[in-house]
Design a protein around this motif. Sequence first.
Motif, PDB file in Angstrom:
ATOM      1  N   ARG A  58       0.843  -1.196   0.000  1.00 35.38           N
ATOM      2  CA  ARG A  58       0.000   0.000   0.000  1.00 35.38           C
ATOM      3  C   ARG A  58       0.878   1.246   0.000  1.00 35.38           C
ATOM      4  O   ARG A  58       1.992   1.240   0.531  1.00 35.38           O
ATOM      5  CB  ARG A  58      -0.893   0.009   1.241  1.00 35.38           C
ATOM      6  N   ARG A  59       0.372   2.324  -0.597  1.00 31.52           N
ATOM      7  CA  ARG A  59       1.097   3.591  -0.581  1.00 31.52           C
ATOM      8  C   ARG A  59       0.129   4.763  -0.439  1.00 31.52           C
ATOM      9  O   ARG A  59      -1.076   4.636  -0.659  1.00 31.52           O
ATOM     10  CB  ARG A  59       1.901   3.782  -1.874  1.00 31.52           C
ATOM     11  N   GLY A  60       0.690   5.923  -0.084  1.00 32.44           N
ATOM     12  CA  GLY A  60      -0.086   7.147  -0.075  1.00 32.44           C
ATOM     13  C   GLY A  60      -0.362   7.613  -1.489  1.00 32.44           C
ATOM     14  O   GLY A  60       0.453   7.406  -2.401  1.00 32.44           O
ATOM     15  N   ASN A  61      -1.491   8.264  -1.675  1.00 38.31           N
ATOM     16  CA  ASN A  61      -1.838   8.837  -2.973  1.00 38.31           C
ATOM     17  C   ASN A  61      -2.177  10.318  -2.775  1.00 38.31           C
ATOM     18  O   ASN A  61      -1.505  11.011  -2.032  1.00 38.31           O
ATOM     19  CB  ASN A  61      -2.980   8.046  -3.619  1.00 38.31           C
ATOM     20  N   ASP A  62      -3.207  10.806  -3.398  1.00 40.63           N
ATOM     21  CA  ASP A  62      -3.518  12.229  -3.340  1.00 40.63           C
ATOM     22  C   ASP A  62      -3.851  12.660  -1.908  1.00 40.63           C
ATOM     23  O   ASP A  62      -4.309  11.861  -1.085  1.00 40.63           O
ATOM     24  CB  ASP A  62      -4.698  12.531  -4.270  1.00 40.63           C
ATOM     25  N   ALA A  63      -3.635  13.941  -1.637  1.00 43.00           N
ATOM     26  CA  ALA A  63      -3.938  14.523  -0.327  1.00 43.00           C
ATOM     27  C   ALA A  63      -4.223  16.003  -0.521  1.00 43.00           C
ATOM     28  O   ALA A  63      -3.842  16.590  -1.529  1.00 43.00           O
ATOM     29  CB  ALA A  63      -2.777  14.324   0.645  1.00 43.00           C
ATOM     30  N   ALA A  64      -4.890  16.617   0.452  1.00 44.39           N
ATOM     31  CA  ALA A  64      -5.188  18.042   0.386  1.00 44.39           C
ATOM     32  C   ALA A  64      -5.381  18.572   1.800  1.00 44.39           C
ATOM     33  O   ALA A  64      -5.755  17.834   2.711  1.00 44.39           O
ATOM     34  CB  ALA A  64      -6.437  18.302  -0.457  1.00 44.39           C
ATOM     35  N   VAL A  65      -5.144  19.867   1.952  1.00 41.42           N
ATOM     36  CA  VAL A  65      -5.314  20.515   3.255  1.00 41.42           C
ATOM     37  C   VAL A  65      -6.716  21.105   3.332  1.00 41.42           C
ATOM     38  O   VAL A  65      -7.135  21.878   2.458  1.00 41.42           O
ATOM     39  CB  VAL A  65      -4.259  21.600   3.478  1.00 41.42           C
ATOM     40  N   ALA A  66      -7.437  20.745   4.378  1.00 42.69           N
ATOM     41  CA  ALA A  66      -8.805  21.221   4.589  1.00 42.69           C
ATOM     42  C   ALA A  66      -8.796  22.657   5.106  1.00 42.69           C
ATOM     43  O   ALA A  66      -7.769  23.158   5.578  1.00 42.69           O
ATOM     44  CB  ALA A  66      -9.518  20.306   5.586  1.00 42.69           C
ATOM     45  N   PRO A  67      -9.934  23.336   5.033  1.00 39.07           N
ATOM     46  CA  PRO A  67     -10.004  24.719   5.531  1.00 39.07           C
ATOM     47  C   PRO A  67      -9.594  24.879   6.991  1.00 39.07           C
ATOM     48  O   PRO A  67      -9.176  25.968   7.402  1.00 39.07           O
ATOM     49  CB  PRO A  67     -11.470  25.087   5.316  1.00 39.07           C
ATOM     50  N   ASP A  68      -9.714  23.819   7.799  1.00 38.85           N
ATOM     51  CA  ASP A  68      -9.326  23.922   9.211  1.00 38.85           C
ATOM     52  C   ASP A  68      -7.846  23.653   9.448  1.00 38.85           C
ATOM     53  O   ASP A  68      -7.384  23.620  10.596  1.00 38.85           O
ATOM     54  CB  ASP A  68     -10.182  22.981  10.069  1.00 38.85           C
ATOM     55  N   GLY A  69      -7.064  23.448   8.367  1.00 38.80           N
ATOM     56  CA  GLY A  69      -5.632  23.238   8.499  1.00 38.80           C
ATOM     57  C   GLY A  69      -5.203  21.812   8.695  1.00 38.80           C
ATOM     58  O   GLY A  69      -4.008  21.531   8.839  1.00 38.80           O
ATOM     59  N   SER A  70      -6.147  20.863   8.708  1.00 43.38           N
ATOM     60  CA  SER A  70      -5.794  19.441   8.784  1.00 43.38           C
ATOM     61  C   SER A  70      -5.461  18.921   7.389  1.00 43.38           C
ATOM     62  O   SER A  70      -5.821  19.537   6.381  1.00 43.38           O
ATOM     63  CB  SER A  70      -6.939  18.634   9.381  1.00 43.38           C
TER      64      SER A  70
ATOM     65  N   VAL B 109     -11.727   2.121   0.351  1.00 47.40           N
ATOM     66  CA  VAL B 109     -11.523   2.893  -0.875  1.00 47.40           C
ATOM     67  C   VAL B 109     -10.586   2.110  -1.791  1.00 47.40           C
ATOM     68  O   VAL B 109      -9.718   1.372  -1.320  1.00 47.40           O
ATOM     69  CB  VAL B 109     -10.908   4.263  -0.527  1.00 47.40           C
ATOM     70  N   THR B 110     -10.745   2.273  -3.086  1.00 44.76           N
ATOM     71  CA  THR B 110      -9.853   1.582  -4.022  1.00 44.76           C
ATOM     72  C   THR B 110      -8.687   2.474  -4.434  1.00 44.76           C
ATOM     73  O   THR B 110      -7.527   2.157  -4.179  1.00 44.76           O
ATOM     74  CB  THR B 110     -10.631   1.092  -5.256  1.00 44.76           C
ATOM     75  N   ILE B 111      -8.955   3.606  -5.074  1.00 39.95           N
ATOM     76  CA  ILE B 111      -7.902   4.569  -5.432  1.00 39.95           C
ATOM     77  C   ILE B 111      -8.357   5.939  -4.932  1.00 39.95           C
ATOM     78  O   ILE B 111      -9.094   6.658  -5.607  1.00 39.95           O
ATOM     79  CB  ILE B 111      -7.626   4.607  -6.948  1.00 39.95           C
TER      80      ILE B 111
ATOM     81  N   GLU C 117      -4.102  -2.118  -6.860  1.00 40.17           N
ATOM     82  CA  GLU C 117      -5.418  -1.501  -7.017  1.00 40.17           C
ATOM     83  C   GLU C 117      -6.549  -2.435  -6.585  1.00 40.17           C
ATOM     84  O   GLU C 117      -7.661  -2.386  -7.115  1.00 40.17           O
ATOM     85  CB  GLU C 117      -5.627  -1.009  -8.461  1.00 40.17           C
ATOM     86  N   ARG C 118      -6.269  -3.241  -5.582  1.00 43.92           N
ATOM     87  CA  ARG C 118      -7.289  -4.146  -5.062  1.00 43.92           C
ATOM     88  C   ARG C 118      -8.465  -3.345  -4.520  1.00 43.92           C
ATOM     89  O   ARG C 118      -8.280  -2.413  -3.743  1.00 43.92           O
ATOM     90  CB  ARG C 118      -6.710  -5.019  -3.955  1.00 43.92           C
ATOM     91  N   PRO C 119      -9.684  -3.693  -4.926  1.00 50.36           N
ATOM     92  CA  PRO C 119     -10.851  -2.950  -4.448  1.00 50.36           C
ATOM     93  C   PRO C 119     -10.931  -2.932  -2.923  1.00 50.36           C
ATOM     94  O   PRO C 119     -10.762  -3.956  -2.260  1.00 50.36           O
ATOM     95  CB  PRO C 119     -12.033  -3.717  -5.058  1.00 50.36           C
ATOM     96  N   GLY C 120     -11.166  -1.745  -2.381  1.00 48.22           N
ATOM     97  CA  GLY C 120     -11.326  -1.595  -0.943  1.00 48.22           C
ATOM     98  C   GLY C 120     -10.047  -1.614  -0.144  1.00 48.22           C
ATOM     99  O   GLY C 120     -10.091  -1.614   1.085  1.00 48.22           O
ATOM    100  N   GLY C 121      -8.888  -1.593  -0.819  1.00 44.02           N
ATOM    101  CA  GLY C 121      -7.623  -1.711  -0.103  1.00 44.02           C
ATOM    102  C   GLY C 121      -7.056  -0.421   0.432  1.00 44.02           C
ATOM    103  O   GLY C 121      -6.017  -0.434   1.095  1.00 44.02           O
ATOM    104  N   GLY C 122      -7.725   0.700   0.172  1.00 43.53           N
ATOM    105  CA  GLY C 122      -7.229   1.990   0.632  1.00 43.53           C
ATOM    106  C   GLY C 122      -8.218   2.680   1.554  1.00 43.53           C
ATOM    107  O   GLY C 122      -9.259   2.129   1.920  1.00 43.53           O
ATOM    108  N   SER C 123      -7.873   3.922   1.924  1.00 45.92           N
ATOM    109  CA  SER C 123      -8.736   4.693   2.822  1.00 45.92           C
ATOM    110  C   SER C 123      -8.444   6.172   2.652  1.00 45.92           C
ATOM    111  O   SER C 123      -7.500   6.578   1.962  1.00 45.92           O
ATOM    112  CB  SER C 123      -8.519   4.269   4.278  1.00 45.92           C
TER     113      SER C 123
ATOM    114  N   MET D 114      -3.889   3.766  -1.327  1.00 49.38           N
ATOM    115  CA  MET D 114      -4.349   2.776  -2.301  1.00 49.38           C
ATOM    116  C   MET D 114      -3.377   1.606  -2.317  1.00 49.38           C
ATOM    117  O   MET D 114      -2.225   1.727  -1.893  1.00 49.38           O
ATOM    118  CB  MET D 114      -4.432   3.379  -3.699  1.00 49.38           C
ATOM    119  N   ARG D 115      -3.836   0.464  -2.782  1.00 47.76           N
ATOM    120  CA  ARG D 115      -2.971  -0.693  -2.985  1.00 47.76           C
ATOM    121  C   ARG D 115      -2.226  -0.539  -4.311  1.00 47.76           C
ATOM    122  O   ARG D 115      -2.764  -0.008  -5.288  1.00 47.76           O
ATOM    123  CB  ARG D 115      -3.803  -1.968  -3.025  1.00 47.76           C
TER     124      ARG D 115
END
Length: 285
Positions: A98-110, A143-145, A120-126, A116-117
């Motif tokens: 598994r590896r990290g994929n896209d990310a973004a900073v929310a308005p509250d700074g988090s 999550v898958t991707i 790309e195994r279905p349901g292997g990410g979060s 994703m796997r």
Amino acid sequence: MSDGTPIEVAVATDAALGEGPTWDPAAERLIWVDILGSRVHTHRPADGTRTVTDVGQHVGAAKPRAGGGLVVNLRDGVGSYDPDGSFTWLHHDPVPGRRGNDAAVAPDGSLWAGTMRYDERPGGGSLVRIAPDGGTTTLVDRVTISNGLGWSPEDPRYAYYVDSPTRRIDTLRVEEGKVVERRRFATLAPGAGYPDGLTVDADGCVWVALWDGGRLHRYTPDGILDRTVPLPVRRPTACAFGGPGLRDLYVTTARTGLDRPEPLAGSVLVLPDVGQGLPGTPFAG
């Protein structure tokens, strides 16, 4: 509608999997990553200054921090770089395959960080939320991707979110750090490609890059497709507004897995003066 929007090459390069463009207003530079190259890139349009940093493992996203430096979504978790280059893990969670994929900073700074796997195994990410102190909450599992993220300028409780194989852009309503509602915002027709990275403009419209679709779509806040921009690459990955006044739309691209050569695949493209972006929020940690 499809239009004749001018498209230029902002950075001619050969990224295997360019991703995650982000405008850093403090340094007047664009930040993006080459996931499979394990590199974080920066480009300052005003003078052409570029940097390339090898972070030692696959990197899905890199975002500015409020105090300087970067927060990064890596293969083995989320970490931060101080301005002097020193590194600290915020959420160390290595999972084989598994590896990290896209990310973004929310308005509250988090930071909202997806995984994703590799297979790309279905349901292997979060999708998880990383608080400035490193506290972690799972927002969406199975999550898958995990891909594009953006927030409504009218109500920051609502986020736009993409799990690419679903061909959908969804809205997530978040209350007290939990997703309490998930609804379909837009669905791509079969053959149109897969939604990947996205950004939200000052009018609340959602721009999304279509992997294997060779174009950008813009959707109104009501989920109506009102603009299509063909691109000279088959695999655009994400888009973000930047440059003077946040008027230029930058697009990262990929060359991995192509069955024929594409001269511009892997480069960063730019659509000058195509719209009005919104100021981003730096990670508060």
